[in-house]
Design a protein around this motif. Structure first.
Motif, PDB file in Angstrom:
ATOM      1  N   LEU A   1     -19.868  15.180 -23.917  1.00  0.00           N
ATOM      2  CA  LEU A   1     -20.792  14.183 -23.377  1.00  0.00           C
ATOM      3  C   LEU A   1     -20.033  13.082 -22.635  1.00  0.00           C
ATOM      4  O   LEU A   1     -20.475  12.622 -21.574  1.00  0.00           O
ATOM      5  CB  LEU A   1     -21.637  13.585 -24.501  1.00  0.00           C
ATOM      6  N   THR A   2     -18.901  12.670 -23.173  1.00  0.00           N
ATOM      7  CA  THR A   2     -18.090  11.647 -22.503  1.00  0.00           C
ATOM      8  C   THR A   2     -17.628  12.147 -21.138  1.00  0.00           C
ATOM      9  O   THR A   2     -17.629  11.392 -20.157  1.00  0.00           O
ATOM     10  CB  THR A   2     -16.870  11.275 -23.366  1.00  0.00           C
ATOM     11  N   GLN A   3     -17.259  13.424 -21.077  1.00  0.00           N
ATOM     12  CA  GLN A   3     -16.874  14.033 -19.807  1.00  0.00           C
ATOM     13  C   GLN A   3     -18.048  14.033 -18.833  1.00  0.00           C
ATOM     14  O   GLN A   3     -17.909  13.668 -17.663  1.00  0.00           O
ATOM     15  CB  GLN A   3     -16.400  15.470 -20.065  1.00  0.00           C
ATOM     16  N   ARG A   4     -19.210  14.439 -19.324  1.00  0.00           N
ATOM     17  CA  ARG A   4     -20.399  14.566 -18.469  1.00  0.00           C
ATOM     18  C   ARG A   4     -20.918  13.210 -17.985  1.00  0.00           C
ATOM     19  O   ARG A   4     -21.473  13.116 -16.885  1.00  0.00           O
ATOM     20  CB  ARG A   4     -21.502  15.299 -19.230  1.00  0.00           C
ATOM     21  N   LEU A   5     -20.726  12.181 -18.792  1.00  0.00           N
ATOM     22  CA  LEU A   5     -21.173  10.846 -18.398  1.00  0.00           C
ATOM     23  C   LEU A   5     -20.195  10.181 -17.431  1.00  0.00           C
ATOM     24  O   LEU A   5     -20.495   9.125 -16.852  1.00  0.00           O
ATOM     25  CB  LEU A   5     -21.350   9.964 -19.637  1.00  0.00           C
ATOM     26  N   GLY A   6     -19.031  10.778 -17.277  1.00  0.00           N
ATOM     27  CA  GLY A   6     -18.041  10.236 -16.339  1.00  0.00           C
ATOM     28  C   GLY A   6     -17.211   9.100 -16.896  1.00  0.00           C
ATOM     29  O   GLY A   6     -16.485   8.430 -16.151  1.00  0.00           O
ATOM     30  N   TYR A   7     -17.256   8.898 -18.207  1.00  0.00           N
ATOM     31  CA  TYR A   7     -16.560   7.755 -18.801  1.00  0.00           C
ATOM     32  C   TYR A   7     -15.044   7.921 -18.828  1.00  0.00           C
ATOM     33  O   TYR A   7     -14.309   6.927 -18.782  1.00  0.00           O
ATOM     34  CB  TYR A   7     -17.086   7.476 -20.204  1.00  0.00           C
ATOM     35  N   PHE A   8     -14.552   9.159 -18.915  1.00  0.00           N
ATOM     36  CA  PHE A   8     -13.102   9.361 -18.841  1.00  0.00           C
ATOM     37  C   PHE A   8     -12.590   8.930 -17.474  1.00  0.00           C
ATOM     38  O   PHE A   8     -11.608   8.199 -17.350  1.00  0.00           O
ATOM     39  CB  PHE A   8     -12.742  10.835 -19.072  1.00  0.00           C
TER      40      PHE A   8
ATOM     41  N   LYS B   1     -17.968   3.924 -25.697  1.00  0.00           N
ATOM     42  CA  LYS B   1     -19.041   3.781 -24.721  1.00  0.00           C
ATOM     43  C   LYS B   1     -20.068   4.911 -24.897  1.00  0.00           C
ATOM     44  O   LYS B   1     -21.283   4.694 -24.829  1.00  0.00           O
ATOM     45  CB  LYS B   1     -18.442   3.830 -23.305  1.00  0.00           C
ATOM     46  N   THR B   2     -19.574   6.126 -25.140  1.00  0.00           N
ATOM     47  CA  THR B   2     -20.447   7.278 -25.345  1.00  0.00           C
ATOM     48  C   THR B   2     -21.258   7.136 -26.628  1.00  0.00           C
ATOM     49  O   THR B   2     -22.463   7.403 -26.655  1.00  0.00           O
ATOM     50  CB  THR B   2     -19.621   8.578 -25.412  1.00  0.00           C
ATOM     51  N   LEU B   3     -20.602   6.724 -27.713  1.00  0.00           N
ATOM     52  CA  LEU B   3     -21.301   6.554 -28.995  1.00  0.00           C
ATOM     53  C   LEU B   3     -22.411   5.517 -28.880  1.00  0.00           C
ATOM     54  O   LEU B   3     -23.505   5.690 -29.433  1.00  0.00           O
ATOM     55  CB  LEU B   3     -20.304   6.156 -30.091  1.00  0.00           C
ATOM     56  N   LYS B   4     -22.147   4.444 -28.132  1.00  0.00           N
ATOM     57  CA  LYS B   4     -23.181   3.424 -27.916  1.00  0.00           C
ATOM     58  C   LYS B   4     -24.324   4.005 -27.083  1.00  0.00           C
ATOM     59  O   LYS B   4     -25.504   3.738 -27.353  1.00  0.00           O
ATOM     60  CB  LYS B   4     -22.574   2.204 -27.217  1.00  0.00           C
ATOM     61  N   TRP B   5     -23.977   4.796 -26.078  1.00  0.00           N
ATOM     62  CA  TRP B   5     -24.997   5.426 -25.228  1.00  0.00           C
ATOM     63  C   TRP B   5     -25.871   6.352 -26.063  1.00  0.00           C
ATOM     64  O   TRP B   5     -27.089   6.363 -25.923  1.00  0.00           O
ATOM     65  CB  TRP B   5     -24.307   6.205 -24.110  1.00  0.00           C
ATOM     66  N   MET B   6     -25.247   7.125 -26.942  1.00  0.00           N
ATOM     67  CA  MET B   6     -25.988   8.042 -27.802  1.00  0.00           C
ATOM     68  C   MET B   6     -26.964   7.298 -28.711  1.00  0.00           C
ATOM     69  O   MET B   6     -28.064   7.789 -28.992  1.00  0.00           O
ATOM     70  CB  MET B   6     -25.013   8.859 -28.660  1.00  0.00           C
ATOM     71  N   SER B   7     -26.572   6.114 -29.170  1.00  0.00           N
ATOM     72  CA  SER B   7     -27.412   5.357 -30.109  1.00  0.00           C
ATOM     73  C   SER B   7     -28.643   4.754 -29.443  1.00  0.00           C
ATOM     74  O   SER B   7     -29.569   4.315 -30.126  1.00  0.00           O
ATOM     75  CB  SER B   7     -26.595   4.243 -30.767  1.00  0.00           C
TER      76      SER B   7
ATOM     77  N   ALA C   1     -33.408  14.455 -26.524  1.00  0.00           N
ATOM     78  CA  ALA C   1     -33.737  15.160 -25.278  1.00  0.00           C
ATOM     79  C   ALA C   1     -32.885  14.636 -24.123  1.00  0.00           C
ATOM     80  O   ALA C   1     -32.422  15.419 -23.279  1.00  0.00           O
ATOM     81  CB  ALA C   1     -35.217  15.002 -24.960  1.00  0.00           C
ATOM     82  N   ASP C   2     -32.667  13.318 -24.095  1.00  0.00           N
ATOM     83  CA  ASP C   2     -31.821  12.716 -23.056  1.00  0.00           C
ATOM     84  C   ASP C   2     -30.391  13.245 -23.157  1.00  0.00           C
ATOM     85  O   ASP C   2     -29.749  13.558 -22.154  1.00  0.00           O
ATOM     86  CB  ASP C   2     -31.794  11.193 -23.198  1.00  0.00           C
ATOM     87  N   ILE C   3     -29.897  13.333 -24.395  1.00  0.00           N
ATOM     88  CA  ILE C   3     -28.543  13.812 -24.632  1.00  0.00           C
ATOM     89  C   ILE C   3     -28.423  15.280 -24.242  1.00  0.00           C
ATOM     90  O   ILE C   3     -27.484  15.684 -23.555  1.00  0.00           O
ATOM     91  CB  ILE C   3     -28.150  13.619 -26.111  1.00  0.00           C
ATOM     92  N   ALA C   4     -29.402  16.073 -24.662  1.00  0.00           N
ATOM     93  CA  ALA C   4     -29.390  17.506 -24.350  1.00  0.00           C
ATOM     94  C   ALA C   4     -29.362  17.748 -22.848  1.00  0.00           C
ATOM     95  O   ALA C   4     -28.692  18.665 -22.364  1.00  0.00           O
ATOM     96  CB  ALA C   4     -30.602  18.186 -24.971  1.00  0.00           C
ATOM     97  N   ALA C   5     -30.081  16.911 -22.105  1.00  0.00           N
ATOM     98  CA  ALA C   5     -30.163  17.066 -20.656  1.00  0.00           C
ATOM     99  C   ALA C   5     -28.818  16.827 -19.975  1.00  0.00           C
ATOM    100  O   ALA C   5     -28.581  17.317 -18.863  1.00  0.00           O
ATOM    101  CB  ALA C   5     -31.208  16.106 -20.089  1.00  0.00           C
ATOM    102  N   LYS C   6     -27.929  16.092 -20.631  1.00  0.00           N
ATOM    103  CA  LYS C   6     -26.626  15.792 -20.058  1.00  0.00           C
ATOM    104  C   LYS C   6     -25.588  16.888 -20.317  1.00  0.00           C
ATOM    105  O   LYS C   6     -24.553  16.949 -19.668  1.00  0.00           O
ATOM    106  CB  LYS C   6     -26.090  14.469 -20.634  1.00  0.00           C
ATOM    107  N   MET C   7     -25.874  17.740 -21.282  1.00  0.00           N
ATOM    108  CA  MET C   7     -24.902  18.757 -21.689  1.00  0.00           C
ATOM    109  C   MET C   7     -24.959  19.981 -20.778  1.00  0.00           C
ATOM    110  O   MET C   7     -25.948  20.209 -20.084  1.00  0.00           O
ATOM    111  CB  MET C   7     -25.167  19.153 -23.142  1.00  0.00           C
TER     112      MET C   7
END
Length: 350
Positions: A62-69, A265-271, A276-282
């Motif tokens: 998810l961190t990769q997909r969100l572009g945070y790295f 940043k990802t953990l905060k985004w997940m919270s 469904a939002d998370i699944a859509a990013k994977m």
């Protein structure tokens, strides 16, 4: 790495000695899915994950997909092995700089003279579920019934192996009185359950969701929530984490801080987002053709995750208690828990 053939090989490799696991890790380090490759710019970091498509390790992809790295100036390459024990092997053999797996490996490695520490704690519960096959559901109703049974684990020496042994010992069953069987996760785990190769076993989502959907088994013990962890293990159980060799951490603090920034940043985004939002990013193939079921799997597992990457209070003590119950190496050793994790980087990230 999600092909059935890949998992099938695990069932065999799990029975081999640790040297064969090193060979698996070396092979994995040279072959990764396109989805896990870095962007090719920034500081290069390789991270081995004990199953990229497992929901318990979801923050990695998810961190990769969100572009945070990339936002942190990192070029992270995510590699995958079906079990955390192979991720551990890849780390200590120098194939990768980080591993995403269970925190308990840091304690086990310390007794073997390896200095490894968790730098970002993704969870405060195991996220694991003990499921029993539909055929054996009437006979196996508690861990007290493990005696004489074949119990599935992802790999021998894996965290599912550790937890299975603890649950057995806690309920009066000696580790020599049941047979652990390395069956991986996903299709091979489900097939083993359906074919009677195992009577019960420990696994995670999305495998759990698929088993229930297929009516191939029932939940015996659910440790996907802090409450479930408390009931089964007696306290918070920090499991999935980013852990690294202490020497590397101390000599690459800037890079480790950037990794911590991205993961927090990802953990905060997940919270603050729905399953469904998370699944859509994977990646699309993670849902195995059923997006609704995949979202449900994420929803069931979400309670295990921390919001800030900080080690839960008393978590290390719970893990040590669990390992000492069955692991003679740890039972007879003095473990310095303060050296198995650091909150330096996640505190700075907050």
């Amino acid at each position: 790495m999600r092909k059935t053939a890949r998992y099938a090989s695990l069932a065999v490799s799990g029975l081999l000695a640790l040297s064969s696991l090193t060979a698996c890790a070396n092979d994995a380090a040279s072959s990764t899915s396109a989805a896990g490759k870095g962007a090719g710019k920034g500081t290069k970091v390789k991270i081995m994950v004990g199953g990229l498509d497992k929901v318990i390790y979801l923050p990695a992809m998810l961190t990769q997909r969100l572009g945070y790295f990339g936002d942190e100036g990192l070029d992270v390459e995510l590699l995958s092995e079906p079990a955390g024990v192979q991720a551990e092997t890849a780390l200590v053999s120098g194939q990768v700089q980080g591993a995403v797996g269970f925190y308990d490996h840091t304690l086990d490695l310390q007794t073997k003279g390896k200095a490894v520490e968790s730098v970002v704690q993704f969870s405060h519960a195991p996220g694991e579920v003990e499921v029993v096959s539909s055929k054996s559901a009437g006979d196996v109703t508690t861990p007290k019934d493990f005696k004489g049974r074949k119990l599935g684990v992802t790999g021998l020496g894996s965290s599912t192996d550790f937890l299975t042994k603890y649950l057995a010992v806690k309920n009066g069953v000696n580790v020599s009185e049941f047979t652990p069987v390395a069956v991986g996760a996903g299709p091979t785990f489900i097939a083993a359950l359906q074919q009677g190769s195992i009577d019960a076993g420990m696994t995670t989502d999305p495998t759990v969701a698929t088993i229930l959907d297929k009516k191939a088994g029932k939940i015996l013990l659910d440790m996907r929530t802090p409450e479930g962890s408390q009931k089964a293990l007696g306290g918070p159980y920090p499991s999935s984490s980013l852990y690294m060799q202490t020497e590397w951490v101390n000599s690459h603090k800037d890079t480790v801080q950037k990794l911590a920034n991205a993961f927090v940043k990802t953990l905060k985004w997940m919270s603050t987002h729905s399953a469904a939002d998370i699944a859509a990013k994977m990646p699309a193939d993670y849902s195995q053709g059923d997006k609704t079921l995949y979202a449900e799997a994420i929803k069931s597992t979400l309670p295990m995750f921390t919001k800030d990457g900080v080690m839960p209070e008393n978590g290390p003590e719970t893990v040590e208690k669990v390992l000492k119950a069955f692991n003679p190496n740890i039972k007879n050793a003095k473990v310095d828990l303060k050296k198995t994790y650091t909150t330096e980087f996640v505190e700075a990230a907050k």
